[in-house]
Design an enzyme around this catalytic site. Structure first.
Site, PDB file in Angstrom:
ATOM      1  N   GLY A  86      33.000  19.514  16.878  1.00  0.00           N
ATOM      2  CA  GLY A  86      33.147  18.480  18.061  1.00  0.00           C
ATOM      3  C   GLY A  86      31.754  18.153  18.005  1.00  0.00           C
ATOM      4  CD1 TRP A 145      34.619  28.413  11.635  1.00  0.00           C
ATOM      5  CD2 TRP A 145      32.376  27.671  11.624  1.00  0.00           C
ATOM      6  NE1 TRP A 145      33.748  29.486  10.780  1.00  0.00           N
ATOM      7  CE2 TRP A 145      32.435  29.046  10.998  1.00  0.00           C
ATOM      8  CE3 TRP A 145      31.226  27.102  11.774  1.00  0.00           C
ATOM      9  CZ2 TRP A 145      31.269  29.642  10.652  1.00  0.00           C
ATOM     10  CZ3 TRP A 145      30.200  27.545  11.588  1.00  0.00           C
ATOM     11  CH2 TRP A 145      29.975  28.934  10.657  1.00  0.00           C
ATOM     12  CG  ASP A 146      37.944  24.575  16.708  1.00  0.00           C
ATOM     13  OD1 ASP A 146      38.276  23.698  15.743  1.00  0.00           O
ATOM     14  OD2 ASP A 146      38.736  25.236  17.199  1.00  0.00           O
ATOM     15  CG  LEU A 147      33.210  25.705  20.504  1.00  0.00           C
ATOM     16  CD1 LEU A 147      32.296  26.939  21.140  1.00  0.00           C
ATOM     17  CD2 LEU A 147      33.669  24.728  21.712  1.00  0.00           C
ATOM     18  CG  ASP A 202      37.092  28.087  14.546  1.00  0.00           C
ATOM     19  OD1 ASP A 202      36.952  29.562  14.362  1.00  0.00           O
ATOM     20  OD2 ASP A 202      35.917  27.535  14.954  1.00  0.00           O
TER      21      ASP A 202
END
Length: 407
Positions: free
Chosen positions: A169, A164-166, A134
């Site tokens: 996902g 961006w990770d969240l 991220d």
């Protein structure tokens, strides 16, 4: 925790945030999630924040309710066993979430030879297959140069939240459900690629920021100012800091009324030949002149008086506070709500854990299950998913191919 996706089995072989959170979202809507863990734990098994004895709150937060089978993936026999689990038959099975590289023993091409309708959702870093996290995607995309204020000069400012990770996902979970529906209609599986870099790039494009930079150039730093509308932090008479925002005409009118600034705002509008009610962009363009009026008005009131006036006029605002204070003081963030279940976690600590973020009307919300101990479900998965006998399972343990719960 709901049972909307009951009958769906997702196999996860992943670490860090994006891919594990994708499977977590599916689990909390009712899917069974079998997590394949390396013996001894993957690269995020001890990731901070950690307990006093080194157990990861991070890991047990992202893996609540999942079944953990611990396999030695460095050995051919272990890799073969993992492939068997991923490609096991069943109408609701054949669903795989991973952030492993596209090549190798977990490639979709290799796996689909065992199950032709397999759906693989692969979370990636860069869209060319190279590794990224991220923070590196965010740095390369330029957002740390929009974050912060002029006081930071030319120094980048990282954001504390891995957006961006969240988002990746969540989007990966959505993409898996779309692929599963496509499979039900056509019988065809597929590999779905979800790179962090594409999620980041598309997101800024959706918000108009690509058009902005191509036409007008890079956006300068705004500090704590809300871009394109009226919003900023202010300090009260008793030294408390608050965030105040007025995007809609109703929010603006309520804010002006709460601070009794009607005459001053009318005079400024007359001098500028503008109306602040009709266009939020006008408020942004003239924010410096407006801020001075609001700084004085807010700075003359203690927080208690300000709160009373804001609530009476439906102002959009919030006080600044720490996460601990938010949990202790604000009932909207209460861990006593049905979003949470208080659990005894593998770390040995007892604390509230959140469940599904959506509330489905007319569907029962059930308790959140705790995260597994590493390898806690090894025997169960081997018996139920692969129908192995207890003798065969014992042989795998004796050979060190699998391991049980590490407590």
């Amino acid at each position: 925790m709901y049972h909307i996706l009951s009958g769906m089995r997702v196999v996860e072989c992943a670490s860090f945030i994006a891919a594990p959170s994708s499977a977590l979202h599916l689990l909390q809507l009712g899917a069974e999630v079998v997590r394949i863990d390396p013996v001894g734990g993957g690269p995020d098994f001890r990731r901070w924040p950690v307990s006093d004895r080194g157990d990861s709150f991070y890991w047990e937060g992202l893996n609540k309710g999942k079944k953990s089978i611990a396999i030695d993936l460095s050995r051919p026999q272990g890799r073969s066993l993992a492939v068997d689990i991923i490609t096991a038959q069943g109408d609701g099975a054949g669903l795989f979430v991973t952030n492993f590289p596209r090549n190798g023993f977990l490639s979709h091409e290799a796996l689909s030879l065992r199950r032709t309708d397999l759906i693989t959702v692969r979370v990636m870093g860069w869209n060319d297959g190279s590794q990224a996290l991220d923070y590196t995607v965010n740095a390369a995309l330029g957002l740390p140069y929009m974050t912060g204020s002029a006081a930071n000069g030319a120094d980048p400012v990282n954001h504390v939240l891995p957006a961006w990770d969240l988002l990746t996902g969540s989007y990966a979970a959505f993409a898996l459900l779309a692929a599963e529906r496509f499979r039900r209609e056509t019988g065809r599986g597929q590999e779905v690629l979800v790179p962090l870099s594409d999620v980041a790039l598309a997101s800024v494009g959706h918000m108009g920021q690509i058009a902005e930079v191509l036409i007008d150039g890079d956006r300068p730093r705004q500090g704590n100012d809300l871009f394109g509308a009226f919003g900023r932090d202010f300090t009260t008479a008793d030294g408390q800091r608050v965030m105040v925002v007025a995007i809609t005409a109703r929010q603006w009118s309520g804010l002006v009324a709460a601070l009794q600034l009607g005459d001053a705002i009318a005079a400024l509008e007359a001098a500028l030949g503008e109306s602040f009610v009709r266009d939020e962009g006008v408020r942004f363009r003239h924010r410096e002149a407006l801020f001075s009026l609001f700084e004085e008005a807010i700075g003359a009131r203690p927080l208690s008086a300000l709160q009373e006036g804001f609530e009476a006029n439906a102002v959009c605002w919030a006080p600044y506070r720490t996460l601990r204070r938010a949990l202790d003081e604000d009932p909207r963030f209460s861990t006593d709500s049905n979003l949470f279940t208080t659990l005894d976690h593998p770390s040995g600590h007892r604390y509230p854990a959140p469940g599904a973020m959506a509330s489905f009307q007319g569907v029962s919300r059930e308790a959140v299950p705790r995260a597994p101990h590493l390898g806690e479900h090894t025997d169960e998965v081997l018996a139920e998913v692969l129908s192995l006998s207890s003798a065969r399972i014992g042989e795998l343990h004796d050979a060190g191919v699998v391991s049980g719960a590490a407590r």
